[in-house]
Design a protein around this motif. Structure first.
Motif, PDB file in Angstrom:
ATOM      1  N   GLU A   1       0.977  -1.310   0.065  1.00  0.00           N
ATOM      2  CA  GLU A   1      -0.056   0.019  -0.036  1.00  0.00           C
ATOM      3  C   GLU A   1       0.874   1.179  -0.004  1.00  0.00           C
ATOM      4  O   GLU A   1       2.063   1.476   0.522  1.00  0.00           O
TER       5      GLU A   1
ATOM      6  N   ARG B   1       1.295   5.651   0.263  1.00  0.00           N
ATOM      7  CA  ARG B   1       0.599   7.255   0.470  1.00  0.00           C
ATOM      8  C   ARG B   1       1.523   8.063   0.210  1.00  0.00           C
ATOM      9  O   ARG B   1       2.693   7.989   0.090  1.00  0.00           O
TER      10      ARG B   1
ATOM     11  N   THR C   1      -1.137  11.849  -9.314  1.00  0.00           N
ATOM     12  CA  THR C   1      -2.518  12.104  -9.743  1.00  0.00           C
ATOM     13  C   THR C   1      -3.646  11.109  -8.975  1.00  0.00           C
ATOM     14  O   THR C   1      -4.668  11.206  -9.126  1.00  0.00           O
ATOM     15  N   ASP C   2      -3.015  10.129  -8.115  1.00  0.00           N
ATOM     16  CA  ASP C   2      -3.999   9.272  -7.364  1.00  0.00           C
ATOM     17  C   ASP C   2      -4.559  10.045  -6.177  1.00  0.00           C
ATOM     18  O   ASP C   2      -3.850   9.777  -5.059  1.00  0.00           O
ATOM     19  N   ARG C   3      -5.752  10.879  -6.024  1.00  0.00           N
ATOM     20  CA  ARG C   3      -6.042  11.333  -4.999  1.00  0.00           C
ATOM     21  C   ARG C   3      -6.254  10.438  -3.880  1.00  0.00           C
ATOM     22  O   ARG C   3      -6.586  11.034  -2.767  1.00  0.00           O
ATOM     23  N   THR C   4      -6.956   9.316  -3.917  1.00  0.00           N
ATOM     24  CA  THR C   4      -7.246   8.433  -2.934  1.00  0.00           C
ATOM     25  C   THR C   4      -6.196   8.046  -2.007  1.00  0.00           C
ATOM     26  O   THR C   4      -6.221   7.578  -0.928  1.00  0.00           O
ATOM     27  N   ARG C   5      -4.850   8.126  -2.674  1.00  0.00           N
ATOM     28  CA  ARG C   5      -3.543   7.951  -1.915  1.00  0.00           C
ATOM     29  C   ARG C   5      -2.821   8.967  -1.530  1.00  0.00           C
ATOM     30  O   ARG C   5      -1.696   9.092  -1.436  1.00  0.00           O
ATOM     31  N   TYR C   6      -3.450  10.261  -1.812  1.00  0.00           N
ATOM     32  CA  TYR C   6      -2.749  11.617  -1.631  1.00  0.00           C
ATOM     33  C   TYR C   6      -3.010  12.320  -0.328  1.00  0.00           C
ATOM     34  O   TYR C   6      -4.333  12.501   0.221  1.00  0.00           O
TER      35      TYR C   6
ATOM     36  N   GLU D   1      -1.873   5.564   9.493  1.00  0.00           N
ATOM     37  CA  GLU D   1      -1.998   4.812   8.613  1.00  0.00           C
ATOM     38  C   GLU D   1      -1.099   3.619   8.668  1.00  0.00           C
ATOM     39  O   GLU D   1      -0.938   2.725   7.729  1.00  0.00           O
TER      40      GLU D   1
END
Length: 426
Positions: A30, A32, A45-50, A71
């Motif tokens: 995983e 972040r 660009t991956d806002r779910t992990r930003y 986290e």
């Protein structure tokens, strides 16, 4: 087995960290990413992990603590270990027994990248490993050492991504309002310097070629001074100098006092020098002060190999380019702390004494050291060009997932997978 959870902090300009995160996800981990400004956000660009951090910087220790614990982070990943944000994160990670993955420009640059655990440059484990230990570790191994490359393979990409990064920050001035760069100048000037550097590259190349030709065809013996960026982390954190002006004062005065009267001094600028520091004006003033008119030459970049092939010696603070001089058996004087600061390689003379009659390095010991680096922390590839990133990513993910860092793997007889050392450029 506990799932590995990687926290990315600031990386090199461009998409390298995002591509690395994708591969770690594919490996079952995983990820972040903490973003401190709009430039960080633009290349993730991956806002779910930003995770945006837009508070004042004095709140970073508490925020970092909350992220690491909340986290369930097992690893942190960063570029450069001396930035204040990164130094604090490393301290907190060590308190928790987390792995710290540090990327840097290659110690054998160009066309290599450094990957280490816990620290880089003068914070690297290399500082504590004697050359004799390195020689013993590589004794059973066989590797054809590639030549030291003569020039940057992706400098235009480097400058281009730097411009985009700072341009993204300027384009959204109301976001991340509290962000302050670890560098001394503002983001606006940083952007303008990158843009000017990109635009003027063709003219600068012509100037470099003419100046280099004047030195290589001059018929005089010369010593080479390898200048650095005074805002570079290695210069700032591991140097006795506060600026390049201070370094130039020491070198030019030492040359005036020690060098034979028919010798010349060539001051070679860093390939990414952008004139934010008054280097040229400083050189002119020092030349006049010491009566060295006609004997000191300032080259704005250019191919290092042509200059090194004819040079008598090289002096620097702690530039990685000095390793190209050591590869050629040239005497080297380094006035700061560096990973190649070994008594087998570097002169311990004073500056004037060095210019008068420099001590030569133990070339066999240096080749063993270089072999050791290529079997451990140096990975062929680069951060900035697409081809360089592909070459780097094929190797580095497995190294990050290993329980052992590159130096321990080699010490236990399990070196990293053999690299494809065919070097790529653009």
């Amino acid at each position: 087995m506990t799932q590995r959870r990687f926290l990315f902090l600031q990386g090199p300009h461009g998409p390298f960290f995002q591509h690395l995160g994708h591969l770690l996800l594919a490996a079952g981990c995983e990820v972040r990413r903490v973003g401190f400004n709009a430039g960080d956000a633009a290349f993730w660009t991956d806002r779910t992990r930003y995770l945006p951090f837009d508070a004042p910087l004095d709140r970073w220790p508490g925020a970092c603590t909350a992220i690491l614990d909340g986290e369930g982070i097992t690893d942190i990943v960063l570029y450069g270990d001396t930035r204040p944000l990164h130094a604090e994160a490393i301290r907190l990670a060590r308190d928790r027994g987390l792995r710290v993955h540090v990327f840097e420009e290659g110690y054998l640059r160009p066309r290599w990248v450094s990957y280490e655990r816990d620290g880089a440059n003068a914070n690297s484990r290399l500082m504590r490993i004697p050359v004799g230990t390195m020689q013993a570790a590589i004794a059973p191994l066989d590797l054809d050492l590639p030549d030291a490359p003569a020039r940057w393979g992706d400098m235009r990409h480097h400058v281009f991504y730097g411009m985009l990064y700072h341009g993204a920050i300027l384009a959204t001035p109301h976001r991340y309002r509290a962000y302050r760069s670890h560098r001394q100048i503002g983001v606006g000037r940083e952007f303008r310097l990158h843009l000017a550097r990109l635009v003027t590259m063709p003219w600068a190349a012509i100037e470099r070629r003419l100046a280099t030709r004047g030195v290589t065809r001059g018929g005089f013996p010369y010593h080479l001074a390898l200048l650095q960026l005074e805002h570079d982390a290695s210069f700032r954190a591991h140097s006795p100098f506060g600026s390049m002006t201070e370094f130039l004062e020491v070198v030019i005065e030492g040359f005036a006092r020690g060098a034979p009267a028919h010798h010349h001094l060539v001051l070679k600028a860093h390939p990414l020098e952008d004139d934010r520091a008054p280097v040229r004006a400083t050189i002119r003033a020092l030349v006049a002060r010491h009566g060295l008119e006609g004997r000191v030459h300032h080259l704005r970049g250019g191919k290092l190999a042509r200059l090194l092939n004819e040079a008598r010696s090289a002096v620097t603070v702690n530039s990685t380019a000095a390793q190209q001089a050591l590869w050629r058996g040239l005497p080297v004087l380094a006035l700061g702390r560096s990973v190649y600061d070994k008594p087998e390689f570097l002169s311990r003379q004073g500056v004037a004494e060095f210019f008068a009659d420099p001590d030569r390095p133990d070339s066999r010991a240096y080749r063993a050291y270089r072999h050791y680096l290529l079997e451990t922390s140096q990975i062929a590839g680069g951060f900035y060009s697409a081809r360089g990133r592909r070459q780097l990513l094929r190797q580095v993910v497995d190294m990050m997932l290993s329980e052992l860092d590159p130096y321990d793997r080699l010490a236990t007889g399990r070196p990293a997978l053999r690299q494809n050392l065919k070097l790529v450029s653009g």
